[in-house]
Enzyme design. Structure first.
Site, PDB file in Angstrom:
ATOM      1  N   PRO A  96       0.826  -1.219   0.000  1.00 17.57           N
ATOM      2  CA  PRO A  96       0.000   0.000   0.000  1.00 17.57           C
ATOM      3  C   PRO A  96       0.856   1.264   0.000  1.00 17.57           C
ATOM      4  O   PRO A  96       0.463   2.278  -0.545  1.00 17.57           O
ATOM      5  CB  PRO A  96      -0.800  -0.106   1.300  1.00 17.57           C
ATOM      6  CG  PRO A  96      -0.431  -1.385   1.955  1.00 17.57           C
ATOM      7  CD  PRO A  96       0.646  -2.052   1.181  1.00 17.57           C
ATOM      8  N   ASP A 118      61.603  -8.776  12.331  1.00 19.46           N
ATOM      9  CA  ASP A 118      62.449  -8.150  13.348  1.00 19.46           C
ATOM     10  C   ASP A 118      62.104  -8.712  14.714  1.00 19.46           C
ATOM     11  O   ASP A 118      61.017  -9.225  14.927  1.00 19.46           O
ATOM     12  CB  ASP A 118      62.164  -6.636  13.405  1.00 19.46           C
ATOM     13  CG  ASP A 118      62.820  -5.909  12.260  1.00 19.46           C
ATOM     14  OD1 ASP A 118      63.617  -6.539  11.547  1.00 19.46           O
ATOM     15  OD2 ASP A 118      62.520  -4.714  12.091  1.00 19.46           O
ATOM     16  N   LYS A 155      68.153  -7.442  14.994  1.00 24.69           N
ATOM     17  CA  LYS A 155      69.497  -6.876  14.928  1.00 24.69           C
ATOM     18  C   LYS A 155      70.104  -6.809  16.311  1.00 24.69           C
ATOM     19  O   LYS A 155      69.472  -6.351  17.247  1.00 24.69           O
ATOM     20  CB  LYS A 155      69.431  -5.477  14.326  1.00 24.69           C
ATOM     21  CG  LYS A 155      69.033  -5.530  12.887  1.00 24.69           C
ATOM     22  CD  LYS A 155      69.305  -4.196  12.240  1.00 24.69           C
ATOM     23  CE  LYS A 155      68.538  -4.100  10.951  1.00 24.69           C
ATOM     24  NZ  LYS A 155      67.468  -3.125  11.010  1.00 24.69           N
ATOM     25  N   GLY A 209      56.506  -1.326  13.665  1.00 22.83           N
ATOM     26  CA  GLY A 209      56.043   0.014  13.308  1.00 22.83           C
ATOM     27  C   GLY A 209      55.868   0.151  11.815  1.00 22.83           C
ATOM     28  O   GLY A 209      55.243  -0.682  11.167  1.00 22.83           O
ATOM     29  N   ASP A 210      56.443   1.210  11.267  1.00 20.85           N
ATOM     30  CA  ASP A 210      56.373   1.455   9.827  1.00 20.85           C
ATOM     31  C   ASP A 210      57.743   1.194   9.217  1.00 20.85           C
ATOM     32  O   ASP A 210      58.763   1.555   9.801  1.00 20.85           O
ATOM     33  CB  ASP A 210      55.969   2.915   9.581  1.00 20.85           C
ATOM     34  CG  ASP A 210      55.915   3.225   8.102  1.00 20.85           C
ATOM     35  OD1 ASP A 210      54.840   3.013   7.507  1.00 20.85           O
ATOM     36  OD2 ASP A 210      56.933   3.657   7.520  1.00 20.85           O
ATOM     37  N   ALA A 266      55.725   3.831  15.867  1.00 22.53           N
ATOM     38  CA  ALA A 266      55.709   3.905  17.331  1.00 22.53           C
ATOM     39  C   ALA A 266      55.227   5.266  17.839  1.00 22.53           C
ATOM     40  O   ALA A 266      54.476   5.327  18.811  1.00 22.53           O
ATOM     41  CB  ALA A 266      57.099   3.592  17.877  1.00 22.53           C
ATOM     42  N   MET A 304      64.689   5.932  20.369  1.00 19.61           N
ATOM     43  CA  MET A 304      66.063   5.693  20.755  1.00 19.61           C
ATOM     44  C   MET A 304      66.232   4.740  21.920  1.00 19.61           C
ATOM     45  O   MET A 304      67.348   4.485  22.354  1.00 19.61           O
ATOM     46  CB  MET A 304      66.744   7.006  21.116  1.00 19.61           C
ATOM     47  CG  MET A 304      66.124   7.683  22.324  1.00 19.61           C
ATOM     48  SD  MET A 304      66.893   9.250  22.723  1.00 19.61           S
ATOM     49  CE  MET A 304      68.578   8.792  22.918  1.00 19.61           C
ATOM     50  N   GLY A 339      54.866   0.381  24.146  1.00 17.10           N
ATOM     51  CA  GLY A 339      53.640   1.054  23.741  1.00 17.10           C
ATOM     52  C   GLY A 339      52.668   0.110  23.044  1.00 17.10           C
ATOM     53  O   GLY A 339      53.068  -0.695  22.219  1.00 17.10           O
TER      54      GLY A 339
HETATM   55  N1  SAH Z   1      60.133   1.338  12.315  1.00 18.29           N
HETATM   56  C1  SAH Z   1      59.813   1.477  13.716  1.00 18.29           C
HETATM   57  C2  SAH Z   1      60.937   2.113  14.520  1.00 18.29           C
HETATM   58  C3  SAH Z   1      62.175   1.304  14.587  1.00 18.29           C
HETATM   59  S1  SAH Z   1      63.431   2.052  15.585  1.00 18.29           S
HETATM   60  C4  SAH Z   1      58.523   2.291  13.847  1.00 18.29           C
HETATM   61  O1  SAH Z   1      58.054   2.870  12.880  1.00 18.29           O
HETATM   62  O2  SAH Z   1      57.977   2.335  14.953  1.00 18.29           O
HETATM   63  C5  SAH Z   1      63.177   1.257  17.116  1.00 18.29           C
HETATM   64  C6  SAH Z   1      62.651   2.251  18.136  1.00 18.29           C
HETATM   65  O3  SAH Z   1      61.254   2.440  17.938  1.00 18.29           O
HETATM   66  C7  SAH Z   1      62.745   1.755  19.550  1.00 18.29           C
HETATM   67  O4  SAH Z   1      64.021   1.992  20.101  1.00 18.29           O
HETATM   68  C8  SAH Z   1      61.696   2.592  20.240  1.00 18.29           C
HETATM   69  O5  SAH Z   1      62.155   3.886  20.502  1.00 18.29           O
HETATM   70  C9  SAH Z   1      60.621   2.685  19.177  1.00 18.29           C
HETATM   71  N2  SAH Z   1      59.546   1.687  19.355  1.00 18.29           N
HETATM   72  C10 SAH Z   1      59.173   0.744  18.497  1.00 18.29           C
HETATM   73  N3  SAH Z   1      58.131   0.040  18.980  1.00 18.29           N
HETATM   74  C11 SAH Z   1      57.829   0.559  20.175  1.00 18.29           C
HETATM   75  C12 SAH Z   1      56.848   0.284  21.180  1.00 18.29           C
HETATM   76  N4  SAH Z   1      55.956  -0.694  21.024  1.00 18.29           N
HETATM   77  N5  SAH Z   1      56.836   1.052  22.282  1.00 18.29           N
HETATM   78  C13 SAH Z   1      57.729   2.049  22.453  1.00 18.29           C
HETATM   79  N6  SAH Z   1      58.669   2.344  21.550  1.00 18.29           N
HETATM   80  C14 SAH Z   1      58.724   1.624  20.420  1.00 18.29           C
END
Ligand code: SAH
Length: 484
Positions: A45, A251, A273, A305-306, A335, A386, A415
């Site tokens: 409807p 890694d 490494k 990370g990246d 990170a 670092m 983190g």
């Molecule tokens: N390619 C990675 C970085 C590699 S250098 C990225 O993009 O995150 C490695 C450093 O990254 C570490 O010494 C630390 O400072 C940081 N890092 C990577 N993972 C982390 C995490 N889960 N928590 C805190 N710091 C982190």
């Protein structure tokens, strides 16, 4: 137990299908029917605004009034999508008597056909059915498949459809044809489509058809960012690459939770490494990538990370390019972004910071090459990759170049992981506070006014510690005292 349903894909092109009902469910069903080229007749409807628009555009037929048996005339199928149980039952009864298949929405018992959950990639369709008994389960599976099948499937299905005749002519025998398809799919074709290199994909297909391609080729490397640790931060592309990998070179920074999601049969090689002999290790990694890719394997180079943020991903793809190995890159959550988010630190909160700098400083030499003048500027956030060595030098240089000793910092250890810790304080006491709380790698330093926001905005894991530490005091209690 009733017998299982017989699965089929119906060609509804130009065929009439009756939809009883004019609400949102009827609208969804009608849309799917239009997508399949059917000629929907909607009996109701009232019509929803979209159904009404389709009617005005002449795309559907509309019958008003209460359901009547003659609505079914000429229909191949009927879908009842009303909330009136009596009408639904009447539709089912008339359809049954006329040998027309009927789907009564949300009523498996009354239905003589079910509409499956669908994953669509171009002409390729995956239909999922639970026999009407567990539609939620079917939908759940559908979502999983949605994440698994990238867009290259649409391009592949489209290519194979277009080239069907030529493939048959070239390989008249079924067995030959199957081998051809297997070779195609194991080779670079899906990757080329993922990379949106359609011309190259077609050329490769052509060459394969003409058998101009040596069959040993096909290995490739995906340089993939695994994010900071929480597996939920992986991208769908990362997940797919890990699912298709023959070899995963990862890694040490890549978390167990992430590795668990990789393909089970893949070969996992840790290429972590060590602090010593870094460059040799990098050479080894290059050699491993090359060896496996040349053996025709799909290699995933999985990095924390990246891959392009302090990850040496750049060097790796330069090396791959130089050696003619095809590669793709999947970004990951770095990170700095992950640690900030998981500590409740908006990196560029407009009231405190206008920019953010990603910095690394692993040794004294790299320290001296940094532009401390620029790093000590106000109203910016530093994200320092670092670990925990060198914090003293960092503090001294920043203060010497004018950054206020009271500038807040947050050190984020592990983190996004279950054992994340956030340590807060002021620049003046950075190395002492880190030592006091025994902050360990991996840890990221965020320096700038925004770091103080972790105190109020934290949401993940334990609240920040160390905020109560008196600033400008170098006489912090020793860890042993604290532990007592
Ligand atoms: N390619 C990675 C970085 C590699 S250098 C990225 O993009 O995150 C490695 C450093 O990254 C570490 O010494 C630390 O400072 C940081 N890092 C990577 N993972 C982390 C995490 N889960 N928590 C805190 N710091 C982190």
């Amino acid at each position: 137990m009733s017998a299982p349903l017989f699965p089929l894909f119906a060609d509804l092109q130009g065929r009439r299908v009756l939809v009883v009902g004019g609400g949102p469910v009827a609208e969804r069903k009608t849309e799917a029917l239009l997508h399949a080229g059917a000629r929907p007749r909607v009996g109701s409807p009232e019509l929803s605004p979209r159904l009404r628009a389709w009617h005005e555009e002449g795309r559907i037929e509309w019958i008003t009034g209460r359901f009547d048996a003659h609505w079914l005339s000429g229909a191949w199928l009927v879908i009842a999508a009303t909330d009136d149980a009596t009408v639904n039952r009447a539709v089912a009864a008339v359809a049954e008597a006329r040998h027309v298949f009927a789907n009564i929405v949300d009523d498996g018992e009354l239905s003589s056909f079910q509409v499956p959950a669908i994953v669509e990639r171009g002409p390729l369709q995956v239909a999922i059915s639970s026999g009407g008994g567990a539609p939620m389960l079917a939908r759940h599976l559908r979502r999983q498949l949605e994440t698994l099948l990238d867009d290259s499937w649409a391009s592949l299905a489209d290519l194979f459809t277009r080239q069907r005749r030529r493939i048959r002519q070239r390989f008249p025998q079924t067995a030959e044809r199957r081998r051809f398809f297997e070779k195609l799919l194991a080779g670079p074709l899906p990757r080329l489509y993922r990379q949106q290199l359609h011309t190259q994909a077609e050329q490769h297909f052509q060459a394969m058809l003409d058998e101009h391609v040596p069959s040993t080729r096909g290995g490739s490397v995906a340089v993939v960012g695994a994010g900071p640790g929480d597996a939920g931060l992986l991208t769908l592309n990362a997940l797919r690459a890990m699912n298709e990998a023959d070899v995963i070179l990862h890694d040490r920074l890549v978390s167990e939770d992430v590795l668990r999601l990789g393909r089970r049969d893949a070969t996992y090689i840790e290429v972590g490494k060590s602090a010593t002999g870094q460059s040799t290790r990098q050479d080894d990694i290059h050699a491993l990538m090359l060896e496996h890719a040349r053996a025709g394997k799909r290699v995933v180079r999985l990095k924390g990370g990246d891959p392009f943020v302090f990850g040496r991903g750049g060097e790796e793809i330069e090396y791959l390019r130089a050696h003619g190995i095809p590669y793709e890159v999947v970004p990951g959550i770095t990170a700095a972004l992950a640690c900030a988010a998981y500590a409740g630190i908006p990196l560029t909160h407009r009231e405190h910071a206008q920019s953010v700098k990603l910095v690394t400083a692993h040794c004294k030499d790299s320290f001296d090459t940094l532009d401390w003048q620029a790093l000590a500027q106000e109203r910016q956030t530093l994200a320092v990759y670092m670990g925990v060595a060198g914090l003293e030098g960092l503090r001294d240089r920043l203060i010497a170049h004018g950054r206020a000793p009271s500038t807040p910092f947050a050190l984020i250890e592990n983190g996004s992981r279950r054992d994340q810790r956030v340590v807060n304080g002021s620049l003046a006491d950075l190395p002492e506070t880190a030592r006091f709380h025994q902050v360990r790698s991996p840890a990221l330093l965020i320096l700038g006014e925004v770091a103080a926001l972790a105190d109020t905005l934290h949401w993940f894991g334990q609240p920040p510690i160390g905020a109560a530490t008196p600033t400008h005091s170098r006489n912090l209690p020793t860890p042993t005292l604290q532990a007592a």
